[in-house]
Write an enzyme that holds these catalytic residues in place. Structure first.
Site, PDB file in Angstrom:
ATOM      1  N   ASP A  57      -4.655 -26.756   2.981  1.00 49.99           N
ATOM      2  CA  ASP A  57      -3.508 -26.348   3.800  1.00 49.99           C
ATOM      3  C   ASP A  57      -3.732 -26.686   5.269  1.00 49.99           C
ATOM      4  O   ASP A  57      -4.759 -26.314   5.861  1.00 49.99           O
ATOM      5  CB  ASP A  57      -3.265 -24.841   3.672  1.00 49.99           C
TER       6      ASP A  57
ATOM      7  N   ASP B 221     -10.635 -29.182   3.557  1.00 46.38           N
ATOM      8  CA  ASP B 221      -9.698 -28.093   3.338  1.00 46.38           C
ATOM      9  C   ASP B 221      -8.379 -28.718   2.853  1.00 46.38           C
ATOM     10  O   ASP B 221      -8.203 -29.937   2.894  1.00 46.38           O
ATOM     11  CB  ASP B 221      -9.504 -27.335   4.653  1.00 46.38           C
TER      12      ASP B 221
END
Length: 292
Positions: free
Chosen positions: A57, A55
């Site tokens: 963020d 991922d």
């Protein structure tokens, strides 16, 4: 990864004419033009041992890029009327309005890029990325899977010198139009009830693994690994098998949801779970995996 859902029952499908570069479609997601929403990747060796997803963020960077771009706005804030337009499950649409507002306020591409380039990495993340870059080329195939957008992600990765590490970036398309506005689009559509309408990461993970299995002649990865933090990282992690590894950021939503599933439905979450507070802990586990 013999017990993974991605290996035991896979039978390669012959590619349709003219479609040999597109991922196989899962049952959840209708056909979508992945080329329009996926950053170009270099040729990938079919001999990679491990597939690792990241991922962006609050996993690679220690902030939420959508929130931080507001620093480029006048007064570094958004008007209340705009904030009030947000509806749960429709965040991509909300960000389209935010980006339109920033353009109306005269915020430029260079100003937004400057904000993205200054995002801090999560603790230990640069060490982890450097570790992956220095491994022999057959070890890891690295993919970024993010509900941010291509401009934000690419801006940070290029500034950090980390872009060459990622073989593929799966995120929401975003391009500047002739008026200087960053136009954001949804990555795809799907029918997963757990995920926001513009992206189901499990669907994308399955599509990617299926396509790569076809390209590898049906040869599986030894393990699939997933590094994330958010609720939308829990959904793809539920597709992992008992030899695969989920790396949830400690005490973040992904970690809490995994713990809740273990308690409510013992045995349903099958992947090995390795929580991390600093990404050096991920490096330590990867070293053990490589030594097995």
């Amino acid at each position: 990864m013999g017990d993974s859902v991605f290996t035991c029952c896979y039978v390669p499908n012959p590619p349709a004419a003219g479609d040999d570069q597109e991922p196989a479609r899962s049952r959840r997601a209708p056909a979508t033009n992945m080329a329009a929403s996926t950053a170009a990747a270099p040729h990938i060796s079919p001999d990679k041992r491990f597939l690792i997803f990241f991922d962006f963020d609050e996993t690679i960077v220690d902030e939420t890029s959508d929130d931080m771009v507001v620093q480029a706005a006048p007064g570094q804030t958004l008007p209340a009327w705009l904030k009030d337009t947000y509806q749960p499950g429709h965040y991509n649409q909300y960000m389209q309005r935010v980006l339109a507002y920033l353009a109306e306020q005269g915020v430029t591409e260079s100003q937004m890029r400057a904000v993205m380039e200054k995002l801090p990495a999560t603790p230990g993340m640069l060490t982890l990325l450097q570790f992956l870059r220095t491994r022999p080329p057959q070890d890891f195939e690295v993919v970024l899977l993010s509900d941010a957008n291509a401009f934000f992600v690419e801006s940070w990765l290029r500034r950090a010198g980390a872009r060459p590490l990622f073989h593929r970036i799966l995120t929401n398309p975003a391009n500047f139009n002739k008026d200087g506005r960053l136009v954001l689009r949804p990555h795809h559509t799907h029918d997963c009830p757990r995920c926001p309408e513009n992206m189901c990461k499990q669907t994308l993970l399955r599509e990617y693994v299926t396509r790569r299995a076809r390209e590898r002649g049906g040869r599986p990865y030894e393990r699939v690994l997933y590094v994330g933090d958010g609720a939308n990282d829990f959904c793809p992690a539920t597709a992992l098998g008992p030899r695969d590894v989920a790396f949830p950021r400690r005490d973040f939503p992904m970690h809490r949801l995994i713990a809740e599933m273990h308690e409510a439905m013992p045995g349903e979450f099958r992947a090995v779970t390795v929580p991390w507070a600093g990404a050096e802990e991920v490096v330590q586990r990867l070293r053990k995996i490589l030594a097995e």
